[in-house]
Design a protein around this motif. Structure first.
Motif, PDB file in Angstrom:
ATOM      1  N   LEU A   1       0.835  -1.203   0.000  1.00 22.37           N
ATOM      2  CA  LEU A   1       0.000   0.000   0.000  1.00 22.37           C
ATOM      3  C   LEU A   1       0.871   1.256   0.000  1.00 22.37           C
ATOM      4  N   TYR A   2       1.901   1.249   0.827  1.00 27.35           N
ATOM      5  CA  TYR A   2       2.823   2.393   0.887  1.00 27.35           C
ATOM      6  C   TYR A   2       3.502   2.600  -0.462  1.00 27.35           C
ATOM      7  N   LYS A   3       4.003   1.524  -1.071  1.00 29.16           N
ATOM      8  CA  LYS A   3       4.694   1.641  -2.348  1.00 29.16           C
ATOM      9  C   LYS A   3       3.757   2.108  -3.462  1.00 29.16           C
ATOM     10  N   GLN A   4       2.507   1.648  -3.405  1.00 35.35           N
ATOM     11  CA  GLN A   4       1.546   2.068  -4.410  1.00 35.35           C
ATOM     12  C   GLN A   4       1.227   3.562  -4.271  1.00 35.35           C
ATOM     13  N   VAL A   5       1.056   4.025  -3.048  1.00 30.91           N
ATOM     14  CA  VAL A   5       0.804   5.455  -2.820  1.00 30.91           C
ATOM     15  C   VAL A   5       1.989   6.280  -3.301  1.00 30.91           C
ATOM     16  N   TYR A   6       3.200   5.827  -2.977  1.00 22.77           N
ATOM     17  CA  TYR A   6       4.400   6.551  -3.404  1.00 22.77           C
ATOM     18  C   TYR A   6       4.505   6.581  -4.926  1.00 22.77           C
ATOM     19  N   ARG A   7       4.132   5.472  -5.583  1.00 25.15           N
ATOM     20  CA  ARG A   7       4.166   5.431  -7.045  1.00 25.15           C
ATOM     21  C   ARG A   7       3.190   6.443  -7.641  1.00 25.15           C
ATOM     22  N   GLU A   8       2.009   6.569  -7.019  1.00 27.39           N
ATOM     23  CA  GLU A   8       1.031   7.531  -7.525  1.00 27.39           C
ATOM     24  C   GLU A   8       1.519   8.968  -7.351  1.00 27.39           C
ATOM     25  N   LEU A   9       2.265   9.234  -6.275  1.00 29.34           N
ATOM     26  CA  LEU A   9       2.839  10.561  -6.089  1.00 29.34           C
ATOM     27  C   LEU A   9       3.858  10.865  -7.186  1.00 29.34           C
ATOM     28  N   LEU A  10       4.694   9.874  -7.531  1.00 29.89           N
ATOM     29  CA  LEU A  10       5.668  10.052  -8.603  1.00 29.89           C
ATOM     30  C   LEU A  10       4.977  10.242  -9.952  1.00 29.89           C
ATOM     31  N   ARG A  11       3.893   9.491 -10.168  1.00 37.64           N
ATOM     32  CA  ARG A  11       3.154   9.616 -11.429  1.00 37.64           C
ATOM     33  C   ARG A  11       2.527  11.001 -11.571  1.00 37.64           C
ATOM     34  N   ALA A  12       2.120  11.588 -10.435  1.00 33.27           N
ATOM     35  CA  ALA A  12       1.532  12.927 -10.499  1.00 33.27           C
ATOM     36  C   ALA A  12       2.545  13.942 -11.008  1.00 33.27           C
ATOM     37  N   MET A  13       3.821  13.717 -10.674  1.00 28.47           N
ATOM     38  CA  MET A  13       4.874  14.620 -11.123  1.00 28.47           C
ATOM     39  C   MET A  13       5.393  14.262 -12.507  1.00 28.47           C
ATOM     40  N   HIS A  14       5.402  12.961 -12.841  1.00 29.45           N
ATOM     41  CA  HIS A  14       5.935  12.489 -14.125  1.00 29.45           C
ATOM     42  C   HIS A  14       4.926  11.507 -14.742  1.00 29.45           C
ATOM     43  N   PRO A  15       3.874  12.017 -15.373  1.00 33.39           N
ATOM     44  CA  PRO A  15       2.782  11.156 -15.856  1.00 33.39           C
ATOM     45  C   PRO A  15       3.212  10.080 -16.844  1.00 33.39           C
ATOM     46  N   ASN A  16       4.241  10.320 -17.610  1.00 40.30           N
ATOM     47  CA  ASN A  16       4.636   9.364 -18.652  1.00 40.30           C
ATOM     48  C   ASN A  16       5.677   8.353 -18.187  1.00 40.30           C
ATOM     49  N   ALA A  17       6.173   8.507 -16.983  1.00 37.55           N
ATOM     50  CA  ALA A  17       7.202   7.589 -16.490  1.00 37.55           C
ATOM     51  C   ALA A  17       6.575   6.276 -16.031  1.00 37.55           C
ATOM     52  N   VAL A  18       7.375   5.229 -16.069  1.00 40.88           N
ATOM     53  CA  VAL A  18       6.925   3.906 -15.622  1.00 40.88           C
ATOM     54  C   VAL A  18       7.617   3.578 -14.307  1.00 40.88           C
TER      55      VAL A  18
END
Length: 484
Positions: A361-378
Motif C-alpha cells: 500500500l505504501y509503495k503504491q501510494v508513493y508510485r502515484e505521487l511520482l506519477r503525479a509529477m511524471h505522468p509518462n514515467a513507468v
C-alpha cells in the motif's frame, strides 16, 4: 444443496479430529481431579458424535474440493468448531452461551480477548483447554487438517488456499500441500517447545510455562492469571516472551526454509522482516522516550522495559500486558493499537492486514505521487527485488478499502449499542485485528465481561472476520456464492 455434501463430509471429519483435542483436558482433569471431568465427557461425545453422524450421512460424496468448497469449509470450520469448544466453558462456568462462544472464538482465532474473571482460581483443566484451543487456532486447524485429510480421501489444496494469508496462497514450500502443512506444524511445535522450556528455566511453573508457550507462539494473549505477565514481575520472563513474540510475528514459511536449509540468510531475503523489525523496534524507542519524557516512569530503563514488552505484545497482536498501559499518555496506547493493524508478517500467527500488504500500500501510494509529477514515467512496484503483478496490487487495494470500511462500521455499531467511543473504537480494532485487549472498559485492566449480548456477538463476528481476513467470510455471505 447436494453439491456441498463433500464440504459437509470434510466438516464431519474435522469435528471428529477436533474431538481428539478434548481428550487432553479430559485426561488432565481426571489426573488432578479438578471436578471438570463431566464437562469434557459431554463435549467429547457431542463433538465426536456430530462429526461421525455428519460424515456418515455424506460419506458417499467423495471428490476434490473446488475453490467455492474451500471458502465454505473454512468459514464453517471457524464458526462451528467454537460451538463445541465452548461446551466445557458453558457447562462448567457461570456464563451464558454468548460469552462461552465468544471465549471459544477468541481462542480459536488467537485473539485472546476474554470475558472471564478470576483466571487464577479457574479449574486448571479449563485454563489448559483455553490455551490449547488458542494454540491450535494460531497456526490454523485447517492447515493441520490439510496434512491429515488427504489420507482420508479429501484433497486439501483449496482448504489451504482459503486459510493461508494471501501472499502465501500460491506458494508451496514442498511439492505437496500436505507436506507443506506438516512442515509448518513441525516448525510450530518446535518453537512452542523451545518457548515452554525457556519459560520453565526462567522460573515459571510447569503448567504456566506450557500454557503461556501455547499463547505466546500463537500470539493469542490468554493467561492463567488475571494480572497476565505482571504476575511474575520478571524482566527475564518478559525478555523471553518478547523474543518468542518476535519469532511468532514472522512468516513461518521463512522459519521453515531457514531451518530445513540451515541458512540464516533466508531471513535477510524475506522482504517483510526488515520492515517488521525496523518499524517495531523504532516504535519501542519512540514510546520509551515518550513515556520517560512524560514522567510515566522514574528511569529510562524502566520505561524501556514496559514500552518494549507492551508495544511488541500489542503490535504483534499477542495482547499480553505487564501494566495498565491505558493509563499512559493517550498517544502511546493509540500508537500501539495502530501498529497492531499491520505489523505482523504474512504467514505468521498474528492478525491485522499484515506487513506485506502495508508495504505494498505504501509503495503504491508513493508510485502515484511520482506519477503525479511524471505522468509518462513507468514506476513498477517491487518487493524483494521482484515486480509485483498488477492483480496483486488491485487485491491489496481492495483489501485495504474493505478493511477500513469494516473497521468504521464495527465502531459505529458498537457505539450505537451504547459503548463510549474509545471503548467502541478500540474493541473494534482489537477484535478485527485479533489483538485482544483494547482501551477503556476493554483495556488491559478490564476485559469484555461488561459487554451486553449484542456487543459480545458483534465482537465475535469481528474476530471471525479478522481471522478469515474479511474476504473469505464475505465471499460466502454474497448471493453470487450460492448460485450454481
Amino acid at each position: 444443496m447436494d453439491r456441498f455434501f463433500p464440504v459437509f463430509r470434510a466438516l464431519g471429519m474435522l469435528l471428529s479430529l477436533f474431538s481428539l483435542a478434548l481428550l487432553v483436558p479430559l485426561a488432565y482433569s481426571h489426573l488432578i481431579g479438578d471436578g471438570a471431568e463431566a464437562a469434557y465427557d459431554l463435549a467429547f461425545f457431542a463433538t465426536l458424535g456430530s462429526g461421525v453422524l455428519l460424515w456418515g450421512m455424506t460419506h458417499s460424496h467423495r471428490r476434490e474440493l473446488h475453490v467455492r468448497d474451500g471458502f465454505l469449509l473454512v468459514v464453517l470450520a471457524w464458526s462451528v468448531l467454537p460451538i463445541y469448544a465452548s461446551i466445557p466453558l458453558y457447562t462448567q462456568l457461570d456464563i451464558g452461551f454468548a460469552q462461552a462462544y465468544f471465549e471459544a472464538v477468541s481462542g480459536l482465532t488467537a485473539t485472546g480477548a476474554t470475558v472471564l474473571v478470576g483466571l487464577d482460581t479457574l479449574p486448571q483443566s479449563i485454563n489448559l483447554w483455553r490455551h490449547l484451543i488458542i494454540w491450535l487456532g494460531g497456526m490454523g486447524l485447517i492447515v493441520l487438517a490439510v496434512a491429515i485429510l488427504p489420507m482420508l480421501g479429501i484433497g486439501g489444496r483449496q482448504m489451504f488456499k482459503a486459510e493461508i494469508p494471501s501472499p502465501m496462497k500460491d506458494t508451496k514450500l514442498t511439492p505437496r500441500i500436505a507436506q507443506t502443512a506438516k512442515g509448518l506444524w513441525l516448525v510450530y511445535v518446535g518453537i512452542t517447545s523451545a518457548c515452554a522450556l525457556a519459560y520453565r528455566w526462567a522460573g515459571m511453573g510447569g503448567f504456566d510455562a506450557v500454557c503461556h508457550a501455547f499463547s505466546t507462539v500463537a500470539l493469542g494473549g490468554f493467561s492463567t492469571h488475571d494480572a497476565s505477565f505482571a504476575y511474575w514481575n520478571s524482566p527475564l520472563i518478559e525478555g523471553i516472551a518478547i523474543f518468542f513474540m518476535l519469532v511468532a510475528g514472522m512468516n513461518f514459511a521463512t522459519h521453515y526454509v531457514a531451518i530445513t536449509g540451515r541458512d540464516l540468510r533466508t531471513y535477510l531475503r524475506d522482504p517483510e522482516i526488515l520492515w517488521f523489525l525496523v518499524v517495531l523496534l523504532g516504535s519501542v524507542l519512540l514510546l520509551t522516550f515518550f513515556l520517560w519524557g512524560h514522567h510515566a516512569y522514574p528511569s529510562s530503563s524502566e520505561a524501556l522495559r514496559h514500552a518494549a514488552f507492551n508495544t511488541i505484545s500489542v503490535a504483534t497482536t499477542a495482547g499480553f500486558a505487564t501494566t495498565d498501559y491505558s493509563l499512559w499518555p493517550f498517544f502511546a496506547p493509540l500508537w500501539m493499537l495502530f501498529l497492531c493493524s499491520f505489523i505482523s508478517c504474512s504467514g505468521s500467527t498474528g492478525g491485522g492486514i499484515k506487513m506485506m500488504r502495508a508495504v505494498l500500500l505504501y509503495k503504491q501510494v508513493y508510485r502515484e505521487l511520482l506519477r503525479a509529477m511524471h505522468p509518462n514515467a513507468v514506476y513498477p512496484v517491487k518487493l524483494g527485488g521482484h515486480s509485483v503483478p498488477q492483480n496483486m496490487l488491485f487485491a491489496v487495494l481492495a483489501f485495504g478499502f474493505i478493511y477500513m470500511v469494516t473497521l468504521v462500521t464495527l465502531t459505529l455499531v458498537l457505539s450505537f449499542s451504547g459503548l463510549e467511543i474509545i471503548t467502541a473504537f478500540s474493541a473494534a480494532v482489537a477484535s478485527l485485528n485479533n489483538t485482544g485487549p483494547g482501551l477503556g472498559s476493554v483495556g488491559p485492566a478490564g476485559n469484555y465481561a461488561g459487554l451486553n449480548d449484542f456487543q459480545t456477538w458483534a465482537c465475535t463476528f469481528a474476530m471471525l472476520l479478522g481471522r478469515l481476513e474479511i474476504f473469505t467470510l464475505l465471499v460466502v455471505l454474497t448471493p453470487a456464492f450460492w448460485k450454481k
